[in-house]
Design a protein around this motif. Structure first.
Motif: not given
Length: 260
Positions: A128, A152, A154-155, A157-159, A161-162, A192, A196
């Motif tokens: 974040e 991590s 659910e995080r 995929k979010m991490i 992705k970037e 996971k 992505v």
């Protein structure tokens, strides 16, 4: 400029870590060249820091030895710059946000580029807050390597992705150090990520034996080893180079086995 992805091209990567300046900058220089020669695909150089929150006692003590030996960040940059032309694999710094800000983030990135570094890993910057560094990294072409931990969920995929360079998959909860066994479901973490992105994933924290390296590399794109190498440095001091080179050869062979 070496880009990190080259370390993973058509192979599983073996990634050793050493603490810059432990036991001396001269030995660090010899270690970098010897590890490259022994088959390392990417090298992580730790920047000594008085409060390394992600590190266990082995790397904390290495930081203390380097600081006691008169290490400074400028001296480390100068030393790596001296051997830059002899290095044909990517290198990244492992550091904390405090040393970067204290030094000045623009100046830190500029000097990293001058000495041929391809990326930086900063364990105490949560996803974040990565905006604190991502802009300046982009500006200088330094890849900011992200970490994902077993917590991590659910995080991930979010991490992912970037993510840039490679994803550092932390195999165990807690700090760095040698583990008897790694119980985390690494395969699930990688799955996971794969939903992505196809960015390379390397597993670190706790790997010390060839068997562990082979197992982790078979589940991912590579294995990262720090504490086990730093222990060899601690044991042999100024004479550690051939022992570390031998260990790197053995671990690289195990990682290659995983790719067959």
């Amino acid at each position: 400029m070496n880009k990190i992805s080259e370390a993973f091209e058509n192979k599983k990567a073996f990634i050793p870590f050493i603490t810059g300046g432990d036991p001396s900058l001269d030995v660090t220089k010899k270690l970098i060249l010897a590890m490259q020669e022994a088959g390392a695909d990417l090298i992580e150089v730790g920047i000594p820091f008085s409060d390394p929150i992600a590190e266990g006692p082995v790397i904390q003590e290495a930081d203390e030895r380097a600081l006691a030996a008169g290490w400074t960040l400028d001296k480390l940059f100068d030393m790596i710059k001296e051997i830059k032309d002899e290095i044909h694999i990517p290198m990244v710094f492992m550091t904390y946000v405090n040393p970067i800000f204290t030094y000045g983030k623009e100046k830190f990135m500029q000097r990293s580029v001058e000495c041929g570094m391809a990326g930086v890993i900063v364990p105490d910057v949560p996803f974040e807050e990565k905006g604190e560094l991502s802009g300046v990294c982009k500006e200088y072409g330094i890849e900011l390597v992200s970490l994902i931990a077993p917590t991590s969920h659910e995080r991930i995929k979010m991490i992912a992705k970037e993510a840039e360079g490679f994803l550092y998959c932390v195999s165990s909860l807690g700090v760095t150090g040698v583990r008897k066994q790694i119980t985390t479901n690494i395969g699930e973490m990688i799955e996971k990520v794969r939903e992505v992105t196809d960015i390379p994933c390397a597993v670190g924290f706790g790997i010390a034996e060839p068997g562990q390296a082979k197992e982790m590399a078979s589940l991912s794109d590579g294995a990262i080893v720090g504490s086990a190498i730093v222990k060899i440095v601690a044991k042999y001091g100024e004479d550690c180079v051939p022992y570390v080179a031998e260990y790197v050869k053995k671990m690289k062979a195990a990682v290659e086995e995983a790719g067959k």
